[in-house]
Design a protein around this motif. Structure first.
Motif, PDB file in Angstrom:
ATOM      1  N   ILE A 196       6.214  13.241   9.704  1.00 49.86           N
ATOM      2  CA  ILE A 196       5.020  12.671   9.215  1.00 49.86           C
ATOM      3  C   ILE A 196       4.319  11.470   9.825  1.00 49.86           C
ATOM      4  O   ILE A 196       3.313  11.396  10.031  1.00 49.86           O
ATOM      5  N   SER A 197       5.262  10.432   9.833  1.00 46.35           N
ATOM      6  CA  SER A 197       4.484   9.168  10.136  1.00 46.35           C
ATOM      7  C   SER A 197       3.925   8.841  11.546  1.00 46.35           C
ATOM      8  O   SER A 197       4.343   9.769  12.495  1.00 46.35           O
ATOM      9  N   PHE A 198       2.965   8.217  11.467  1.00 50.26           N
ATOM     10  CA  PHE A 198       2.217   8.037  12.726  1.00 50.26           C
ATOM     11  C   PHE A 198       3.066   7.093  13.853  1.00 50.26           C
ATOM     12  O   PHE A 198       3.888   6.148  13.231  1.00 50.26           O
ATOM     13  N   LYS A 199       3.292   7.476  15.096  1.00 47.26           N
ATOM     14  CA  LYS A 199       4.154   6.682  15.975  1.00 47.26           C
ATOM     15  C   LYS A 199       3.350   6.201  16.893  1.00 47.26           C
ATOM     16  O   LYS A 199       4.075   5.774  18.229  1.00 47.26           O
ATOM     17  N   ALA A 247      -8.804  -1.060   2.007  1.00 47.29           N
ATOM     18  CA  ALA A 247      -7.934  -1.744   1.001  1.00 47.29           C
ATOM     19  C   ALA A 247      -6.728  -1.703   1.229  1.00 47.29           C
ATOM     20  O   ALA A 247      -6.071  -3.029   1.422  1.00 47.29           O
ATOM     21  N   ARG A 248      -5.998  -0.645   1.740  1.00 48.38           N
ATOM     22  CA  ARG A 248      -4.578  -0.726   2.081  1.00 48.38           C
ATOM     23  C   ARG A 248      -4.359  -1.334   3.338  1.00 48.38           C
ATOM     24  O   ARG A 248      -3.352  -2.119   3.224  1.00 48.38           O
ATOM     25  N   ALA A 249      -5.132  -1.008   4.273  1.00 44.65           N
ATOM     26  CA  ALA A 249      -5.060  -1.822   5.631  1.00 44.65           C
ATOM     27  C   ALA A 249      -5.221  -3.493   5.490  1.00 44.65           C
ATOM     28  O   ALA A 249      -3.887  -4.333   5.907  1.00 44.65           O
ATOM     29  N   ALA A 273      -2.678  14.981   4.453  1.00 43.33           N
ATOM     30  CA  ALA A 273      -3.029  14.078   3.013  1.00 43.33           C
ATOM     31  C   ALA A 273      -2.441  12.663   3.177  1.00 43.33           C
ATOM     32  O   ALA A 273      -3.432  11.540   2.705  1.00 43.33           O
ATOM     33  N   ASP A 274      -1.546  12.268   3.849  1.00 42.96           N
ATOM     34  CA  ASP A 274      -0.854  11.037   3.952  1.00 42.96           C
ATOM     35  C   ASP A 274      -1.936  10.121   4.636  1.00 42.96           C
ATOM     36  O   ASP A 274      -2.487   8.929   4.327  1.00 42.96           O
ATOM     37  N   ARG A 275      -2.742  10.830   5.773  1.00 38.95           N
ATOM     38  CA  ARG A 275      -3.452  10.170   6.710  1.00 38.95           C
ATOM     39  C   ARG A 275      -4.907   9.863   6.095  1.00 38.95           C
ATOM     40  O   ARG A 275      -5.848   9.060   6.313  1.00 38.95           O
ATOM     41  N   ARG A 304      10.664   2.823   7.269  1.00 38.95           N
ATOM     42  CA  ARG A 304      11.378   1.449   7.807  1.00 38.95           C
ATOM     43  C   ARG A 304      10.644   0.366   7.274  1.00 38.95           C
ATOM     44  O   ARG A 304      11.416  -0.846   7.198  1.00 38.95           O
ATOM     45  N   LYS A 305       9.520   0.323   6.931  1.00 35.02           N
ATOM     46  CA  LYS A 305       8.883  -0.682   6.309  1.00 35.02           C
ATOM     47  C   LYS A 305       9.205  -1.370   4.989  1.00 35.02           C
ATOM     48  O   LYS A 305       8.969  -2.445   4.500  1.00 35.02           O
ATOM     49  N   LEU A 306       9.909  -0.230   4.255  1.00 37.23           N
ATOM     50  CA  LEU A 306      10.485  -0.520   3.016  1.00 37.23           C
ATOM     51  C   LEU A 306      11.971  -0.565   2.984  1.00 37.23           C
ATOM     52  O   LEU A 306      12.432  -0.772   1.653  1.00 37.23           O
ATOM     53  N   GLY A 310       0.698  -1.242  -0.014  1.00 37.45           N
ATOM     54  CA  GLY A 310       0.030   0.056  -0.153  1.00 37.45           C
ATOM     55  C   GLY A 310       0.817   1.315  -0.032  1.00 37.45           C
ATOM     56  O   GLY A 310       0.333   2.439   0.106  1.00 37.45           O
ATOM     57  N   HIS A 311       2.237   1.057  -0.308  1.00 35.44           N
ATOM     58  CA  HIS A 311       2.839   2.266  -0.162  1.00 35.44           C
ATOM     59  C   HIS A 311       3.614   2.483  -1.660  1.00 35.44           C
ATOM     60  O   HIS A 311       4.612   2.835  -1.945  1.00 35.44           O
ATOM     61  N   ASP A 312       2.686   2.094  -2.586  1.00 33.61           N
ATOM     62  CA  ASP A 312       3.161   2.120  -3.921  1.00 33.61           C
ATOM     63  C   ASP A 312       3.074   3.388  -4.809  1.00 33.61           C
ATOM     64  O   ASP A 312       2.793   4.577  -3.785  1.00 33.61           O
ATOM     65  N   ASN A 319       1.312 -11.464   6.464  1.00 36.95           N
ATOM     66  CA  ASN A 319       0.659 -12.828   6.906  1.00 36.95           C
ATOM     67  C   ASN A 319      -0.285 -12.647   8.149  1.00 36.95           C
ATOM     68  O   ASN A 319      -0.201 -13.426   9.026  1.00 36.95           O
ATOM     69  N   ARG A 320      -0.849 -11.483   8.508  1.00 39.93           N
ATOM     70  CA  ARG A 320      -1.515 -11.217   9.348  1.00 39.93           C
ATOM     71  C   ARG A 320      -3.111 -11.814   9.054  1.00 39.93           C
ATOM     72  O   ARG A 320      -3.595 -11.602   8.322  1.00 39.93           O
ATOM     73  N   ALA A 321      -3.638 -12.060  10.509  1.00 40.40           N
ATOM     74  CA  ALA A 321      -5.041 -12.622  10.181  1.00 40.40           C
ATOM     75  C   ALA A 321      -5.912 -11.457  10.019  1.00 40.40           C
ATOM     76  O   ALA A 321      -5.819 -10.139  10.284  1.00 40.40           O
ATOM     77  N   GLU A 372      -6.359   0.926  16.710  1.00 43.11           N
ATOM     78  CA  GLU A 372      -4.965   1.339  16.990  1.00 43.11           C
ATOM     79  C   GLU A 372      -4.298   2.644  16.220  1.00 43.11           C
ATOM     80  O   GLU A 372      -3.594   3.371  16.854  1.00 43.11           O
ATOM     81  N   LYS A 373      -5.006   2.682  15.278  1.00 44.30           N
ATOM     82  CA  LYS A 373      -4.471   4.017  14.376  1.00 44.30           C
ATOM     83  C   LYS A 373      -5.805   4.652  13.572  1.00 44.30           C
ATOM     84  O   LYS A 373      -6.057   5.711  13.803  1.00 44.30           O
ATOM     85  N   LEU A 374      -6.461   3.985  12.750  1.00 46.62           N
ATOM     86  CA  LEU A 374      -7.078   4.584  11.558  1.00 46.62           C
ATOM     87  C   LEU A 374      -8.423   5.376  12.138  1.00 46.62           C
ATOM     88  O   LEU A 374      -8.702   6.685  11.558  1.00 46.62           O
TER      89      LEU A 374
HETATM   90  P1  ADP Z   1       2.551   6.437   8.195  1.00 50.30           P
HETATM   91  O1  ADP Z   1       2.540   6.876   6.805  1.00 50.30           O
HETATM   92  O2  ADP Z   1       1.720   7.475   9.174  1.00 50.30           O
HETATM   93  O3  ADP Z   1       3.586   5.949   8.749  1.00 50.30           O
HETATM   94  P2  ADP Z   1       2.021   3.647   7.706  1.00 50.30           P
HETATM   95  O4  ADP Z   1       3.062   3.441   6.804  1.00 50.30           O
HETATM   96  O5  ADP Z   1       2.350   3.151   9.049  1.00 50.30           O
HETATM   97  O6  ADP Z   1       1.725   5.310   8.119  1.00 50.30           O
HETATM   98  O7  ADP Z   1       0.477   3.184   7.161  1.00 50.30           O
HETATM   99  C1  ADP Z   1       0.433   3.262   5.877  1.00 50.30           C
HETATM  100  C2  ADP Z   1      -0.363   2.312   5.169  1.00 50.30           C
HETATM  101  O8  ADP Z   1      -0.422   0.939   5.906  1.00 50.30           O
HETATM  102  C3  ADP Z   1      -2.055   2.447   5.814  1.00 50.30           C
HETATM  103  O9  ADP Z   1      -2.741   2.589   4.864  1.00 50.30           O
HETATM  104  C4  ADP Z   1      -1.980   1.515   7.100  1.00 50.30           C
HETATM  105  O10 ADP Z   1      -3.407   1.174   7.370  1.00 50.30           O
HETATM  106  C5  ADP Z   1      -1.249   0.648   6.661  1.00 50.30           C
HETATM  107  N1  ADP Z   1      -0.615  -0.195   7.931  1.00 50.30           N
HETATM  108  C6  ADP Z   1       0.357   0.055   8.654  1.00 50.30           C
HETATM  109  N2  ADP Z   1       0.568  -0.729   9.697  1.00 50.30           N
HETATM  110  C7  ADP Z   1      -0.381  -1.601   9.606  1.00 50.30           C
HETATM  111  C8  ADP Z   1      -0.979  -2.562  10.310  1.00 50.30           C
HETATM  112  N3  ADP Z   1      -0.362  -2.968  11.617  1.00 50.30           N
HETATM  113  N4  ADP Z   1      -1.943  -3.352   9.875  1.00 50.30           N
HETATM  114  C9  ADP Z   1      -2.727  -3.109   8.696  1.00 50.30           C
HETATM  115  N5  ADP Z   1      -2.234  -1.986   7.707  1.00 50.30           N
HETATM  116  C10 ADP Z   1      -1.341  -1.135   8.420  1.00 50.30           C
END
Ligand code: ADP
Ligand code: NI
Length: 217
Positions: A99-102, A133-135, A121-123, A63-65, A23-25, A143-145, A175-177
Motif C-alpha cells: 500500500i505505501s508510497f515508495k 493539514a497532515r503534511a 482510500a489511503d492516498r 517504519r515511521k511509527l 497524521g497517522h492517528d 522539525n522540517r521547514a 514529490e508525492k501529493l
Molecule cells: P503512505 O501511507 O503512502 O506510506 P505516508 O505514510 O508516507 O504514506 O504518508 C502519510 C501522511 O504523511 C501523508 O498525509 C503525507 O503527506 C505525510 N507525509 C509523509 N512524508 C512526508 C513528508 N516528507 N513531508 C510532509 N508530509 C509527509
C-alpha cells in the motif's frame, strides 16, 4: 475472514494509533476504512471484509511509527499470527506492504483489487484540506521547514532515496501529493482525487503569493 477478525483488528489498530502525532492517528485509519468501504461499493467483486481488514491494519507496520522497518514488520506479523494461519498471515502482510508510497519514480504494484481500493482510500486522505493539514503536521513533528524557496523538489528513483529525503514540506507536494491523482486505480478514487488536487493547487498558489515567490504549480 469473519466479523470477529475485524472486531479484533479494530481494537488492535485503535490501541496502536490513538494519539499518534504525525497524521497517522486513529482518525486517519477510520477515515481510510470509511472511504475504502465507499469505493468498494462501486467495484465489482471486492471482498468487503478484506478491504476493511487491510484498511484497519495498513499503517501498523509503517517504519515511521517504529524504530525500524524490521520492527514494524515483526510487530504486525506477530499479531497476524495470533489470529490467522501462517500462510494467511504472510499474505496479509504482503498486501499491507504494497500500500505505501515508495517514491515518485517507483511504480506501484498491487496484487489484488482489495489492496488497490485501500491504497486509493489511503492516498485520498493525503489530499485536499485534510491532506494539507497532515503534511504540515508531519513536517512539524520532524522539525522540517514549511518551505525554502532555494531547495527544489527531487524525483526519487528508489524507495531507499525516498525514505532518507528530508526536504521542506512544500516539496512533499511535488514529490508525492500532486502525483497521486494519476496513480489512482479506481474511477471513484480518481474523481475525488481530481477535486482534492485542484484544491491543493489553489492552496499552493495562495501560499506562493503570500511568500512573494514564483514557483510553478
Ligand atoms: P503512505 O501511507 O503512502 O506510506 P505516508 O505514510 O508516507 O504514506 O504518508 C502519510 C501522511 O504523511 C501523508 O498525509 C503525507 O503527506 C505525510 N507525509 C509523509 N512524508 C512526508 C513528508 N516528507 N513531508 C510532509 N508530509 C509527509
Ligand atoms: Ni495511511
Amino acid at each position: 475472514m469473519t466479523a470477529e477478525n475485524l472486531n479484533r483488528a479494530r481494537a488492535f489498530a485503535k490501541a496502536f494509533h490513538t494519539g499518534e502525532g504525525t497524521g497517522h492517528d486513529w482518525w486517519h485509519i477510520k477515515r481510510v476504512v470509511e472511504q475504502a468501504k465507499l469505493i468498494a461499493q462501486h467495484e465489482r467483486n471486492a471482498d468487503q471484509l478484506l478491504v476493511q481488514l487491510i484498511g484497519l491494519l495498513h499503517d501498523v507496520p509503517d517504519r515511521k511509527l517504529h524504530s525500524s522497518e524490521d520492527e514494524g514488520q515483526a510487530y504486525l506479523l506477530t499479531w497476524l499470527r495470533s489470529q490467522f494461519d501462517e500462510q494467511q498471515s504472510r499474505r496479509l502482510l504482503q498486501c499491507i506492504n504494497e500500500i505505501s508510497f515508495k517514491g515518485a519514480g517507483v511504480d506501484d504494484f498491487v496484487s489484488c483489487k482489495e489492496v488497490a481500493i485501500v491504497q486509493d482510500a489511503d492516498r485520498l486522505d493525503a489530499l485536499g484540506a485534510i491532506g494539507i493539514a497532515r503534511a504540515f503536521a508531519y513536517g512539524g513533528k520532524k522539525n522540517r521547514a514549511l518551505f525554502d524557496p532555494d531547495i527544489y523538489p527531487e524525483i526519487h528513483l528508489s524507495y531507499e532515496a525516498y525514505k532518507i529525503s528530508e526536504g521542506h514540506t512544500i516539496n512533499h507536494f511535488y514529490e508525492k501529493l500532486l502525483l497521486l491523482e494519476e496513480r489512482m486505480h479506481t474511477e471513484t478514487g480518481r474523481q475525488i482525487a481530481h477535486q482534492r488536487t485542484i484544491f491543493m493547487k489553489s492552496f499552493l498558489r495562495q501560499f506562493y503569493n503570500e511568500w512573494g515567490v514564483e514557483w510553478e504549480v
